[in-house]
Scaffold this motif. Structure first.
Motif, mmCIF file in Angstrom:
data_model
loop_
_atom_site.group_PDB
_atom_site.id
_atom_site.type_symbol
_atom_site.label_atom_id
_atom_site.label_comp_id
_atom_site.label_asym_id
_atom_site.label_seq_id
_atom_site.Cartn_x
_atom_site.Cartn_y
_atom_site.Cartn_z
ATOM 1 N N ARG A 29 0.874 -1.252 -0.017
ATOM 2 C CA ARG A 29 -0.016 0.197 -0.063
ATOM 3 C C ARG A 29 0.769 1.218 -0.020
ATOM 4 O O ARG A 29 1.859 1.465 0.901
ATOM 5 N N LEU A 30 0.732 2.053 -0.896
ATOM 6 C CA LEU A 30 1.397 3.356 -1.085
ATOM 7 C C LEU A 30 0.380 4.320 -1.260
ATOM 8 O O LEU A 30 -0.643 4.512 -1.899
ATOM 9 N N GLU A 31 0.197 5.536 -0.269
ATOM 10 C CA GLU A 31 -0.714 6.564 -0.017
ATOM 11 C C GLU A 31 0.133 7.618 0.226
ATOM 12 O O GLU A 31 0.870 7.901 0.863
ATOM 13 N N LYS A 32 -0.492 8.937 -0.437
ATOM 14 C CA LYS A 32 0.049 10.324 -0.180
ATOM 15 C C LYS A 32 -0.331 10.563 1.110
ATOM 16 O O LYS A 32 -1.646 10.523 1.680
ATOM 17 N N PHE A 33 0.653 10.817 2.007
ATOM 18 C CA PHE A 33 0.359 11.130 3.468
ATOM 19 C C PHE A 33 0.129 13.007 3.441
ATOM 20 O O PHE A 33 -0.735 13.383 4.246
ATOM 21 N N PHE A 34 1.016 13.463 2.929
ATOM 22 C CA PHE A 34 1.261 15.007 2.782
ATOM 23 C C PHE A 34 1.354 15.290 1.251
ATOM 24 O O PHE A 34 2.089 14.302 0.545
ATOM 25 N N THR A 35 0.749 16.249 0.788
ATOM 26 C CA THR A 35 0.994 16.672 -0.768
ATOM 27 C C THR A 35 1.522 18.053 -0.779
ATOM 28 O O THR A 35 1.437 18.864 0.282
ATOM 29 N N VAL A 36 2.304 18.234 -1.686
ATOM 30 C CA VAL A 36 2.902 19.667 -1.996
ATOM 31 C C VAL A 36 1.696 20.768 -1.905
ATOM 32 O O VAL A 36 1.747 22.021 -1.344
ATOM 33 N N ASN A 38 -1.050 20.977 -0.381
ATOM 34 C CA ASN A 38 -1.822 21.074 0.875
ATOM 35 C C ASN A 38 -0.496 21.526 2.094
ATOM 36 O O ASN A 38 -0.951 22.011 2.888
ATOM 37 N N TYR A 39 0.543 20.796 1.781
ATOM 38 C CA TYR A 39 1.493 21.146 3.011
ATOM 39 C C TYR A 39 2.743 21.952 2.663
ATOM 40 O O TYR A 39 3.617 22.257 3.616
ATOM 41 N N GLY A 40 2.922 21.933 1.182
ATOM 42 C CA GLY A 40 4.251 22.489 0.808
ATOM 43 C C GLY A 40 5.431 21.630 0.630
ATOM 44 O O GLY A 40 6.563 22.108 0.014
ATOM 45 N N TYR A 41 5.184 20.302 0.768
ATOM 46 C CA TYR A 41 5.885 19.377 0.531
ATOM 47 C C TYR A 41 5.352 18.076 0.490
ATOM 48 O O TYR A 41 4.187 17.726 0.978
ATOM 49 N N ALA A 42 5.813 16.909 -0.118
ATOM 50 C CA ALA A 42 5.150 15.791 -0.265
ATOM 51 C C ALA A 42 5.815 14.475 0.818
ATOM 52 O O ALA A 42 7.134 14.643 0.836
#
Length: 189
Positions: A29-36, A38-42
């Motif tokens: 399972r690979l999921e986006k936890f933080f996104t650029v 929404n948070y400025g970084y991934a």
């Protein structure tokens, strides 16, 4: 000074939701936890078993108290290597790293007899393009002698012959680890 031309062949399966895993193992399972946005970084969250995709089996996989991935000497995982077809397993004297190809269906397993031959030949690394090198007994024969096992290699486009192998795991204290494996042509020529 003349630069050597080398060729790097990636023999690693890509990790993702469609990666074949051994029956019963945890799914990848690979999921986006933080996104650029929404948070400025991934940052991504990765969840999987220690034997997912192209991976190494450490002795601790089947030997109580056996060496973990963190304890495997890196010198064993980098160096000259021979790739052979399953139907023609011949081990040149002095071979320490052997990869067996020939299983598009994932059935390039070896027998207990072949495992003992590999032990007697002094092999340190054995790899296959199958999901598993063999049954539990084969794993115990190899891993009790601290012969590390590489599984789920991508060898379909690799010709039998001599290469330089690099197959490094994560530095974790566990029974197995995904690896990024490659064969290099042109070193030592």
């Amino acid at each position: 000074m003349r630069c050597r031309k080398i060729k790097i062949i990636d023999i690693t399966q890509e990790l993702g939701k469609d990666t074949k895993i051994y029956e019963g193992d945890p799914h990848i399972r690979l999921e986006k936890f933080f996104t650029v946005d929404n948070y400025g970084y991934a940052v991504s969250k990765l969840s999987m078993g220690s034997h997912s995709g192209t991976h190494i089996d450490a002795p601790a996989h089947v030997i109580s108290g056996g060496k973990t991935v963190r304890e495997i000497p890196l010198n064993d995982l980098v160096g000259d290597c021979i790739v052979v077809e399953k139907s023609e397993i011949k081990i040149p004297q002095g071979t320490k790293r052997l990869l067996i190809k020939g299983s598009e269906k994932g059935e390039a397993r070896i027998s207990e007899r072949h495992a003992r031959i590999l032990v007697d030949a002094g092999i340190r690394i054995i790899g296959t393009d199958a999901l598993s090198i063999g049954n539990d007994a084969v794993h115990k024969i190899l891993l009790s002698e601290e012969i590390c096992v590489l599984e789920s290699l991508k060898l379909n486009r690799v010709k039998p012959g001599s290469y330089f192998l690099c197959a490094l795991p994560l530095k974790i204290d566990t029974d197995g680890s995904p690896i990024r494996a490659c064969l290099i042509e042109g070193i030592g020529e």
